[in-house]
Design a protein around this motif. Structure first.
Motif, PDB file in Angstrom:
ATOM      1  N   ILE A 380      66.004  24.012  31.360  1.00  0.00           N
ATOM      2  CA  ILE A 380      65.075  24.192  30.240  1.00  0.00           C
ATOM      3  C   ILE A 380      65.744  23.693  28.964  1.00  0.00           C
ATOM      4  O   ILE A 380      66.972  23.675  28.853  1.00  0.00           O
ATOM      5  N   ARG A 384      60.956  22.676  24.030  1.00  0.00           N
ATOM      6  CA  ARG A 384      60.072  22.024  24.989  1.00  0.00           C
ATOM      7  C   ARG A 384      59.316  23.088  25.780  1.00  0.00           C
ATOM      8  O   ARG A 384      59.911  24.005  26.347  1.00  0.00           O
ATOM      9  N   ASP A 385      57.993  22.968  25.821  1.00  0.00           N
ATOM     10  CA  ASP A 385      57.117  23.907  26.542  1.00  0.00           C
ATOM     11  C   ASP A 385      57.315  25.348  26.079  1.00  0.00           C
ATOM     12  O   ASP A 385      57.204  26.294  26.871  1.00  0.00           O
ATOM     13  N   GLY A 386      57.637  25.521  24.794  1.00  0.00           N
ATOM     14  CA  GLY A 386      57.769  26.856  24.240  1.00  0.00           C
ATOM     15  C   GLY A 386      59.086  27.550  24.506  1.00  0.00           C
ATOM     16  O   GLY A 386      59.259  28.718  24.140  1.00  0.00           O
ATOM     17  N   ASP A 541      58.289  27.048  38.450  1.00  0.00           N
ATOM     18  CA  ASP A 541      57.649  27.312  37.158  1.00  0.00           C
ATOM     19  C   ASP A 541      57.941  28.725  36.687  1.00  0.00           C
ATOM     20  O   ASP A 541      58.194  28.955  35.501  1.00  0.00           O
ATOM     21  N   ARG A 544      61.569  29.024  35.536  1.00  0.00           N
ATOM     22  CA  ARG A 544      61.804  28.308  34.275  1.00  0.00           C
ATOM     23  C   ARG A 544      61.123  29.007  33.112  1.00  0.00           C
ATOM     24  O   ARG A 544      61.773  29.437  32.151  1.00  0.00           O
ATOM     25  N   SER A 545      59.804  29.122  33.188  1.00  0.00           N
ATOM     26  CA  SER A 545      59.019  29.541  32.026  1.00  0.00           C
ATOM     27  C   SER A 545      59.034  31.047  31.792  1.00  0.00           C
ATOM     28  O   SER A 545      58.804  31.491  30.662  1.00  0.00           O
ATOM     29  N   ASP A 548      62.690  31.810  29.718  1.00  0.00           N
ATOM     30  CA  ASP A 548      63.086  30.766  28.758  1.00  0.00           C
ATOM     31  C   ASP A 548      63.249  31.306  27.337  1.00  0.00           C
ATOM     32  O   ASP A 548      63.383  30.529  26.391  1.00  0.00           O
ATOM     33  N   SER A 550      61.021  32.836  25.476  1.00  0.00           N
ATOM     34  CA  SER A 550      59.801  32.729  24.671  1.00  0.00           C
ATOM     35  C   SER A 550      59.097  34.076  24.628  1.00  0.00           C
ATOM     36  O   SER A 550      59.523  35.051  25.237  1.00  0.00           O
ATOM     37  N   TRP A 572      54.795  34.482  30.229  1.00  0.00           N
ATOM     38  CA  TRP A 572      54.382  33.644  31.362  1.00  0.00           C
ATOM     39  C   TRP A 572      53.109  34.196  31.990  1.00  0.00           C
ATOM     40  O   TRP A 572      52.212  33.439  32.355  1.00  0.00           O
ATOM     41  N   LYS A 578      46.475  28.787  32.952  1.00  0.00           N
ATOM     42  CA  LYS A 578      46.675  27.390  32.584  1.00  0.00           C
ATOM     43  C   LYS A 578      47.593  26.647  33.549  1.00  0.00           C
ATOM     44  O   LYS A 578      47.800  25.443  33.399  1.00  0.00           O
ATOM     45  N   LYS A 579      48.120  27.343  34.531  1.00  0.00           N
ATOM     46  CA  LYS A 579      49.058  26.725  35.463  1.00  0.00           C
ATOM     47  C   LYS A 579      48.317  25.895  36.505  1.00  0.00           C
ATOM     48  O   LYS A 579      47.199  26.242  36.905  1.00  0.00           O
TER      49      LYS A 579
END
Length: 601
Positions: A380, A384-386, A541, A544-545, A548, A550, A572, A578-579
């Protein structure tokens, strides 16, 4: 002749060797080859001047000397701490520290053994199942009886119509004591009316020609029932429990208690406390307790095997009830205690075991050193991508691994943490302040017992995983986690986050195991290539997300701290629709991370 100082032009025009000869600069290579002088024995390896004479507890000493040159410090174990003279507050502080040490010892002992729900046997590290369950039973709440469940419904009804926090937790000038007392008396009056309406004779006996002070024992009992029920059932009383705890918290204030005229608190009933009061606590040392309380899981077993385990459990239960029943302790009480221990195993399977399954998925599908492909890379980058953190694939793998391991340990000892939180919240000496934390008004209160237990769990996890990535900061009693109630509520959501993901992955595994292709497997193969690729896409996903950093409106409220990791997972979950794999979640019956059993229809 005085030495000339080199100008910028001389430095830029001169070669390295000429510059060294002209101005007496040593060769950099010779500096690297110089052996560093060792520090004298007993002196600090960093400054080589001071003798370290500091005393640390095991947790703080390990954290401070975990990395860098301080790892080389030679530590001397202290057998007995030197007495410290303090002021008049010393006795209270000493008793607090003794309680904290006892809880830490209990924590270490309880983790020596774990219970396998699949095999129904105790897997011991350094002790037996009897020793483990005896220690753990001190925090296992006693299951409610039928009569207590009737009182629970009355309490929930009274709290549902109460507006206690709406009228008390507001910014106002003046003394709020009378308002608190009025609201508490109003709730007690509602309870009295509901009891009278549900059972007229019992209500008449309790409340006829009597004041609230005369029914102190009744109100203590009904409030204790609500606290005990919530610990064993975290998904219940979501709105009512906060009102109940804040009401009891205010009732412990000295001026409120004096005006109220009676105490609202009594200790929570636990399995060990009940058995000990009846002089039969030794029943927990019997090996048959493991058989009588094990959770029977049907997955991977034949019907005959499941029926055999059920009969073994029933026979063990009846044996213990007959063998240990006394005139003071009837068989029904022993049976209730054993059922409560069984509830403990069910709690662990639902809340702790998803962490074990996600750890297994992480190790089975990802290489800790390098990514199999760019799509399956866990790396990550901040911005990027929050994401708020920047980690390589290897660092992110270890970051996720240690976070799941920490969550697993916290949930394993959730009953102990909840008892510590109950003590911190209702301690009269720990006053709270009503503060705007950026998410509304909250009661900010210190949490010494929860903090000590959480740091002990963190220290144990750090020793187990070896390598630690990110911050080890635990927020407690600040604007991020205002009080112990918020801390408990945060980590009770871990199972709500992980269980739906595990269910979807198991759904894909079940279709992959079918001898013939199903409609679901054909759809997944058409959209994602294969079921295995779809599983890895979901896992990559999530790892990662959901880890991260966020999820907050500023950097200080998220990031890699212990609580920020859970904030990222919440973030997440809020973006799941939205995934690209959301349609697979819907096929598996997913309706939300907070809807239905485990988020499924």
């Amino acid at each position: 002749m005085p030495a000339t100082t080199p100008s910028l032009g001389d430095i830029l025009r001169a070669d390295a060797e000429d510059f060294a000869d002209a101005f007496g600069v040593e060769d950099p290579a010779t500096e690297d080859n110089v052996t560093e002088e060792e520090a004298p024995k007993g002196f600090c390896v960093e400054c080589k001047d001071q003798q370290c004479q500091e005393d640390f507890c095991d947790v703080c000493g390990s954290m401070i000397h975990r990395t860098g040159r301080r790892q080389q410090h030679v530590l001397t174990k202290l057998d007995v701490a030197a007495p410290i003279e303090t002021d008049d507050a010393a006795p209270a502080a000493a008793s607090d520290s003794e309680d904290t040490e006892k809880e830490g010892e209990a924590l270490e002992g309880a983790m020596a053994v774990t219970f396998s729900a699949d095999s129904g046997r105790a897997e011991t590290g350094s002790g037996s199942f009897g020793a483990w369950i005896t220690e753990r039973a001190k925090y296992i709440p006693l299951r409610l009886t039928l009569k207590e469940r009737k009182y629970l419904r009355l309490l929930e009804a009274a709290l549902n119509v109460s507006e206690y926090t709406d009228k008390v937790d507001i910014l106002m000038y003046g003394n709020k004591t009378k308002r608190m007392v009025g609201q508490i008396r109003e709730l007690c009056a509602i309870l009295s009316g509901l009891v009278l309406a549900s059972d007229y004779k019992a209500g008449q006996t309790l409340f006829e020609d009597r004041q609230f002070e005369d029914n102190e024992e009744f109100f203590q009992k009904i409030f204790e029932i609500g606290r005990r029920h919530k610990i064993m059932n975290p998904d219940k009383m979501r709105n009512e429990y906060g009102k109940l705890m804040y009401l009891l918290q205010d009732s412990q204030q000295r001026d409120v208690s004096e005006l109220l005229g009676f105490s609202t608190l009594k200790p929570i009933k636990t399995v060990h406390a009940v058995l000990e009061s009846l002089n039969v606590a030794y029943i927990l040392e019997d090996e048959m307790v493991a058989v009588a309380t094990k959770e029977i899981v049907a997955a991977g077993k034949s019907r005959a095997q499941v029926q055999l385990e059920i009969k073994q459990k029933e026979r063990a239960l009846e044996y213990l009830c007959k063998a240990y029943a006394t005139h003071e302790c009837p068989a029904d009480v022993i049976r209730q205690c054993l059922y409560s221990i069984g509830d403990n195993h069910a709690f662990l399977r639902f809340n702790r075991d998803p962490c074990d399954r996600m750890l297994a998925y992480l190790k089975a599908n990802f290489n800790p050193l390098k990514a199999d492909s760019n799509t399956l890379s866990l790396a990550i980058l901040s911005g990027r991508d929050g994401a708020r953190l920047s980690h390589s694939h290897s660092n992110q793998f270890h970051y996720v691994h240690q976070t799941l391991a920490l969550w697993r340990e916290l949930l394993h000892d959730m009953f102990m943490l909840w008892h510590s939180a109950d003590t911190d919240l209702l301690a009269a000496r720990h006053a709270y302040r009503l503060t705007d934390t950026g998410q509304g008004l909250h009661r900010v209160q210190p949490c010494p017992r929860v903090s000590a237990a959480a740091h002990a769990i963190l220290h144990r996890t750090q020793k187990a995983v070896g390598r630690w990535v990110g911050s080890a900061m635990i927020h407690l009693g600040d604007r991020n986690v205002p009080n112990a109630l918020m801390f408990i509520d945060k980590y009770n959501q871990v199972s709500s986050i992980l269980n739906p993901v595990v269910r979807v992955l198991e759904f894909l595994d079940s279709h992959a195991a079918c001898p013939e292709p199903t409609d679901v497997s054909r759809f997944v193969e058409a959209s994602h290539g294969s079921i295995d690729n779809a599983k890895k896409l979901i896992l990559a996903d999530f790892f990662r997300s959901a880890f991260d950093g966020s999820g907050a409106d500023n950097f200080f409220d998220a990031g890699s701290c212990i609580d920020g990791r859970l904030t990222s997972a919440w973030n997440w979950c809020s973006a799941i629709e939205k995934k690209p794999f959301f349609n697979i979640f819907l096929l598996a019956g997913f309706v939300g991370f907070n809807g239905g059993p485990e988020g499924f229809n």
